[in-house]
Design a protein around this motif. Sequence first.
Motif, PDB file in Angstrom:
ATOM      1  N   VAL A 115     -10.649 -44.827 133.197  1.00  0.00           N
ATOM      2  CA  VAL A 115     -11.417 -44.065 132.371  1.00  0.00           C
ATOM      3  C   VAL A 115     -12.619 -44.105 131.610  1.00  0.00           C
ATOM      4  O   VAL A 115     -12.233 -43.199 130.907  1.00  0.00           O
ATOM      5  CB  VAL A 115      -9.976 -44.712 131.709  1.00  0.00           C
ATOM      6  CG1 VAL A 115      -8.690 -44.545 132.101  1.00  0.00           C
ATOM      7  CG2 VAL A 115     -10.198 -45.957 131.055  1.00  0.00           C
ATOM      8  N   VAL A 116     -13.579 -45.171 131.634  1.00  0.00           N
ATOM      9  CA  VAL A 116     -14.273 -44.799 130.592  1.00  0.00           C
ATOM     10  C   VAL A 116     -15.150 -43.952 131.450  1.00  0.00           C
ATOM     11  O   VAL A 116     -16.544 -43.163 130.628  1.00  0.00           O
ATOM     12  CB  VAL A 116     -15.390 -45.851 130.962  1.00  0.00           C
ATOM     13  CG1 VAL A 116     -16.782 -46.040 130.445  1.00  0.00           C
ATOM     14  CG2 VAL A 116     -14.778 -47.241 129.632  1.00  0.00           C
ATOM     15  N   ALA A 117     -15.589 -44.295 133.117  1.00  0.00           N
ATOM     16  CA  ALA A 117     -16.160 -42.888 133.978  1.00  0.00           C
ATOM     17  C   ALA A 117     -15.737 -41.480 133.429  1.00  0.00           C
ATOM     18  O   ALA A 117     -16.717 -40.661 133.460  1.00  0.00           O
ATOM     19  CB  ALA A 117     -16.038 -43.418 135.094  1.00  0.00           C
ATOM     20  N   GLU A 118     -14.375 -41.288 132.976  1.00  0.00           N
ATOM     21  CA  GLU A 118     -14.155 -40.348 132.732  1.00  0.00           C
ATOM     22  C   GLU A 118     -14.864 -39.553 131.395  1.00  0.00           C
ATOM     23  O   GLU A 118     -15.145 -38.805 131.360  1.00  0.00           O
ATOM     24  CB  GLU A 118     -12.826 -40.515 132.151  1.00  0.00           C
ATOM     25  CG  GLU A 118     -12.345 -39.915 134.045  1.00  0.00           C
ATOM     26  CD  GLU A 118     -10.616 -40.586 134.192  1.00  0.00           C
ATOM     27  OE1 GLU A 118      -9.563 -40.437 135.160  1.00  0.00           O
ATOM     28  OE2 GLU A 118      -9.474 -40.734 133.386  1.00  0.00           O
ATOM     29  N   ILE A 119     -14.836 -40.677 130.512  1.00  0.00           N
ATOM     30  CA  ILE A 119     -15.610 -39.797 129.202  1.00  0.00           C
ATOM     31  C   ILE A 119     -16.389 -39.579 129.324  1.00  0.00           C
ATOM     32  O   ILE A 119     -17.774 -38.479 129.391  1.00  0.00           O
ATOM     33  CB  ILE A 119     -15.273 -41.126 128.037  1.00  0.00           C
ATOM     34  CG1 ILE A 119     -14.076 -40.930 127.939  1.00  0.00           C
ATOM     35  CG2 ILE A 119     -16.019 -40.846 127.091  1.00  0.00           C
ATOM     36  CD1 ILE A 119     -13.326 -42.807 127.164  1.00  0.00           C
ATOM     37  N   ILE A 120     -17.683 -40.175 130.736  1.00  0.00           N
ATOM     38  CA  ILE A 120     -18.939 -40.309 130.707  1.00  0.00           C
ATOM     39  C   ILE A 120     -19.507 -39.265 131.374  1.00  0.00           C
ATOM     40  O   ILE A 120     -20.289 -38.371 131.514  1.00  0.00           O
ATOM     41  CB  ILE A 120     -19.430 -41.632 131.273  1.00  0.00           C
ATOM     42  CG1 ILE A 120     -19.683 -42.925 130.089  1.00  0.00           C
ATOM     43  CG2 ILE A 120     -20.976 -41.050 131.700  1.00  0.00           C
ATOM     44  CD1 ILE A 120     -19.875 -43.828 131.524  1.00  0.00           C
ATOM     45  N   MET A 121     -18.000 -38.751 132.612  1.00  0.00           N
ATOM     46  CA  MET A 121     -18.570 -37.467 133.214  1.00  0.00           C
ATOM     47  C   MET A 121     -18.462 -36.563 132.127  1.00  0.00           C
ATOM     48  O   MET A 121     -18.208 -35.109 132.296  1.00  0.00           O
ATOM     49  CB  MET A 121     -17.138 -37.219 134.392  1.00  0.00           C
ATOM     50  CG  MET A 121     -17.511 -38.317 135.640  1.00  0.00           C
ATOM     51  SD  MET A 121     -19.900 -37.550 136.242  1.00  0.00           S
ATOM     52  CE  MET A 121     -18.456 -36.211 137.220  1.00  0.00           C
TER      53      MET A 121
END
Length: 619
Positions: A35-41
Motif C-alpha cells: 500500500v505504501v508502494a502504491e502511494i509512492i507510485m
Amino acid sequence: MDQHVSVISLLVVVTTAFLTPILLHRFKLNFMPVVVAEIIMGLIIGKSGLNMVDEDAWLSTLSTLGFIFLMFLSGLEIDFTAFSGSKKREILANGKKEPNTFATASSIFIGVFIFSLGLSYLFVIAGFIDNAFLMTLIISTISLGVVVPTLKEAHLMKTVIGQIILLVAVIADLVTMILLAVFVSVFEAGHGNTWLLLILFGAGIILYFIGKKFKTRTFMDTLSTGTVQIGTRAVFTLIIVLVGLSETLGAENILGAFLAGVLVSLLSPNQELLHKLDSFGYGFLIPIFFVMVGVKLDVWSLFSEKKLLLLIPLLLIGLLLSKLIPAYLLKIWYDTKTVVSSGFLLTSTLSLVIAASTIGERMKVITPQMSGTLILVAVITSIFTPMVFKKLFPFEAAVSKKVSVAFLGVNQVTLSLSQELKGGLYAPILYHTKMEKSDKQIADSLFDIVEIDDYSIETIAKAGVFQSEIAVISTGDETINASLAKAVKEKGVPRVIARIESSEIEQSLREHNIEVFSSFLSTKTLLRALIESPTLINILTNQETGLFEIIMMNSFFSGMHLREFPFTGDVIFVRISRGKDSIVPHGDTELLMNDRLIVTGSKEYVDELKRKLEFCETC
C-alpha cells in the motif's frame, strides 16, 4: 472528450496498481508494504511527478469506494477472541510469568493516548495546528494494515508479545475510529448531535443478532455457492446499509464501513468468504484509493513552506516517543531489544491518518498542505518502522517456539502420535472428557492430558483450544468431530484435521478447508501401497529419512534460486506445491512465499530447515 479523459486516467491508475507489486517483487523490495508502494507510485504519476492523471467522477467514486472498503477490512481484521484472555499464562525463558495480554495492551494504549494528548498541545502552542483533538487522534492511531502482515511474516501472531502488539493496534483502531466520529459530530457545523451516533451503534447491534440468527440456517449453506453467493451479497448489503445510515446521522461514511467490518468479524465468517472479500478489496478498489492518495499529494508545495518542512521531523519524533515510552512497560517481562522493536512497529500509521487528514481538510480544520504533510509522515513511518522492527527484534524466541497442536479425543493413535511429536518442533496437548480414576492414573503417568467436562464450544474455548495452530478432532463420534471441526475453523485455528468415516460428511468438511482422515481408508491405502510400492512405504514410514512438508514463510529467501540457497545439509528437495501447481525443483527454481516444499533427509537437518524457512529468524 471528458469521458475519453476519464477512461485514460482510470487506465493509468489501474495499470499502475497492477504493476506495483510486480516491481516490488522484481527489485526485491519486500521490506515495503504494497500500500505504501502504491502511494509512492501515485506520487510519480500524479501532481508531484508526471501529472498523468485527471481526477474525475469515475476515479473519485472508485477511490471513495476503495476507502470505504479499506475501513471495512480494517474492522474485519479485528479478532475479538484476543480480548478473551482465556489462554493459560506460561513461564517465559527468563523465568517470569507471561503478562496478561489484554491488561498489558490496554495499559500501553492508555499511555499512548495520554502522551499523544500532551504532544498535541505542544504542537498547538508551537502554532503548527489549531485543533489538539484532531492531532491527538493522528498521533495515537496505529496501522493494523502494517502491524498484521509484519507479525504474520515474522511468525509472531500466536506468541504473547505478538498478541500484545496486535491488541494495542486493535484497541487504537477501535478507539480512534469512534473518537473520529465524535470529532466530526462536535466540530462540523450542523452536526452537533453526538448522541445520534448511539442510533448507529444500536442499528449495528440489531443487525448483528439478525445475522447471527440467519447464519445458522441450513439453507444459507446452499445459497452460498454457485451464482447466488448469498454471503458476499449479505456483506455488501450490510456495508451499504451502515454507510448510508452513518451519513444520514451526520457521521462519516467510513465509521459505518468500519462498524460493518466489526460486525462481520464478530459473526466469525468462514475463511473462504474472508478470502473473497480480501481478494476483491486488495485486488481492485483499495489499490485505486492508495494510488489516488499519491496522485493528489503535491510534495513540492510542502517543501515550499518551511514551517511544514520543520513539522515532518518533529512529528516523526513525536510519533516515535508516543509509542516507545508507553511500550517501555514491556520491560517488566522482555529484554530491551524486544521493547524497542515493539515500540517502533506500533509507530506505523497509515489508513486512519489519511482518514483524519481528509476529514480535517474537508472541515477546513487543517489546510491541504498540512493534510499532505500528515499523509507523507504516515507513509514514511510505514516504510521504516517495519524495517527497524525486523532488524531489532530477537527472533531467537520465534525460532525456539514450538507449533501448538491440540488433540481433542484420546485414543491409541493420538496418544502414540503426541509422544512422537513432543521431541520435535511441536507442542502437543491432549484434551479428553473426564476419565475413570484408574485410567486417569495410568494416563497421567505417561501423557499430559487436560481433562474437560465435555466437548462443547464454551468448554474447549476455556481450555484454550482456539489458541492452537493445529487442531486434531478425533473423538469417538464423527458427528461431534464434524461440528467441532467447523466451529474450531470458524474461530480462526489455521489448520483443522478431523477423523471422519462418512464420505458425505467428508465432502462437507473439505468445502470448509478442513482436512479429513479416515481410519478405514488409511488402513486400506497403506495395505495397497505395501503390496504395490513397498519401497515407497519404507521411505514414508522411516523416521530418519522420510518425506516431510515445509511451508516457506521466511521472506528473506523469497525469490532465491535453489542453486543459491545457502543451506541444504542432508536434505533433498523432492517437490514444490505452489497453489494448484506441482513443480519438479531444479537449480533455477525460485522459492516463493507460501510454497509447500516436499523434502527428504535426516530428521535433524529437516528440523533445521524448518526453522530456517518456517520461522523468520533472518528478517
